[in-house]
Design a protein around this motif. Structure first.
Motif, PDB file in Angstrom:
ATOM      1  N   TRP A  87      33.773  46.889  39.508  1.00 38.58           N
ATOM      2  CA  TRP A  87      32.309  47.303  39.869  1.00 38.58           C
ATOM      3  C   TRP A  87      31.800  46.164  40.653  1.00 38.58           C
ATOM      4  CZ3 TRP A  87      29.076  50.576  40.600  1.00 38.58           C
ATOM      5  CH2 TRP A  87      27.895  50.482  40.463  1.00 38.58           C
ATOM      6  N   ALA A 160      32.556  43.010  30.550  1.00 35.32           N
ATOM      7  CA  ALA A 160      31.686  44.454  30.419  1.00 35.32           C
ATOM      8  C   ALA A 160      32.191  45.225  30.011  1.00 35.32           C
ATOM      9  CB  ALA A 160      31.109  44.231  31.955  1.00 35.32           C
ATOM     10  N   ALA A 195      21.032  45.014  29.390  1.00 37.08           N
ATOM     11  CA  ALA A 195      21.118  43.954  28.469  1.00 37.08           C
ATOM     12  C   ALA A 195      22.472  43.478  28.769  1.00 37.08           C
ATOM     13  CB  ALA A 195      21.086  44.050  27.026  1.00 37.08           C
TER      14      ALA A 195
END
Ligand SMILES: Cc1ncc(COP(=O)(O)O)c(C=O)c1O
Length: 368
Positions: A87, A160, A195
């Motif tokens: 990403w 992530a 978050a």
């Protein structure tokens, strides 16, 4: 027809509704909206869950990469090696921090950065490597840490998509100088908004990261450096603390569903299933298959009420944002090959066996 969403966050909420509702009510009762006890509690609980000493929470996963690189001292002319298939947060934050992005091809099977290609990318200006534990599978941390030690580079793990994943029995996020996490709602541990957090063993780095994320100081009115405002809010912290005890169970369920898909889909012609390398524990954030007619398969699944996603349709070196680098397909053959074939099937802990069956039946139907 059994409709199958790509993920089902509402069903997850209903499964722990009393805990989430109580957490939110507590934040409101105490007006603990920004920083405060819920944030502190989550930071220590998340550090403990990862087996590290320090956790600096922040507004999202992208900021966590930026904050870590700023604190690691990235500046003009510094080159940072990142995988070609990820990403864009992984690479855009290198530029934001003032550094220069250097892409490296990914491995043909695991989609994670290929250690065999890293050394060719190292120059006297290289300062660090960001391995991404993509889709939930750890990158080859043994080889990556050996290269980093040999060339005196820092390592920032992008976790992530890989909460609780393990490499040779050791948690991801504990290998590098620091590790970044996203709690975007659809992640394995997801908030109800944006978050993120960075974890580290290094107390001095943790202090620099916390200062930078909070206007340059550790207490209000203290501005030792210029910083940014990147805060985890109290509501998200309380929600994440309520969800954290469930993460291990949800992860097991993801792994069971992936194993079931693996059995049921293994004999379908033309479908390449995910491969987990030896010694790596995959936490199955995404179940990514490959098919030569990826868009036709996705269309057929959509007609059958099944949602899919493409993570990601264009590898980073080839997106317009990096046209300035002039990369060609042959520079990153694996990432280029994967970009037109990957397709993510629905996988979420609350998935029923009827939903798994519906996905498998629809793919069989397409293949025959
Ligand atoms: C590999 C990777 N890195 C970084 C991020 C950034 O996280 P966020 O969306 O919370 O900013 C994501 C999330 O989408 C991601 O998948």
């Amino acid at each position: 027809m059994t409709p199958v969403p790509f993920a089902d966050l509402h069903t997850q909420y209903l499964s722990i509704k009393p805990e989430i509702d109580a957490a939110i009510a507590d934040v409101i009762r105490n007006s603990a909206f920004v920083r405060g006890p819920h944030v502190e509690h989550f930071e220590s609980a998340f550090a403990a869950a990862n087996g590290v000493e320090h956790c600096v929470s922040c507004a999202n996963g992208t900021d966590s990469l930026y904050i870590a690189m700023h604190a690691l001292g990235v500046g003009p002319g510094d080159e940072v090696i990142v995988p070609a298939h990820s990403w864009i947060s992984t690479s855009e934050t290198v530029t934001q921090a003032g550094g220069t992005v250097v892409f490296c091809d990914t491995d043909a099977d695991t989609y994670t950065i290929d250690p065999a290609q890293i050394e060719a990318k190292i120059t006297p200006r290289t300062v660090g490597i960001i391995p991404v534990h993509l889709y939930g599978q750890p990158a080859d941390m043994g080889a990556i840490m050996a290269i980093a030690a040999k060339h005196k580079l820092w390592v920032l793990e992008d976790c992530a998509q890989a909460h609780l994943a393990r490499y040779k029995g050791r948690m991801v996020g504990t290998f590098g100088n620091a590790a970044s996490f996203s709690f975007y709602p659809g992640k394995n541990l997801g908030a109800m908004g944006d978050a993120g957090a960075v974890v580290t063993h290094d107390p001095a780095l943790a202090e620099r990261m916390a200062m930078f994320a909070r206007h340059g100081g550790l207490t209000k009115g203290d501005h030792r450096i210029e910083g940014i405002n990147s805060r985890l809010d109290g509501m998200q912290a309380a929600i994440l603390s309520a969800k954290l005890p469930h993460l291990a169970g949800w992860t097991r369920r993801r792994q069971e569903i992936a194993a079931e898909y693996g059995q049921l889909l293994s004999r379908i012609p033309g479908l390449a299933l995910p491969i987990t390398a030896a010694g790596r524990e995959h936490v199955c954030h995404l179940y990514v298959v490959r098919h030569e007619q990826r868009y036709a398969l996705a269309r057929h699944l959509k007609e059958c009420g099944i949602q899919t996603a493409i993570n990601y349709p264009v590898a980073l070196p080839f997106v317009p944002a990096y046209a300035r680098l002039g990369h060609r397909p042959q520079d990153f053959p694996n990432a280029y090959y994967h970009q037109s074939r990957v397709l993510s099937l629905p996988l979420f802990p609350e998935m029923t066996s009827g939903q798994i069956r519906a996905v498998v039946d629809a793919i069989e139907d397409f293949a025959h």
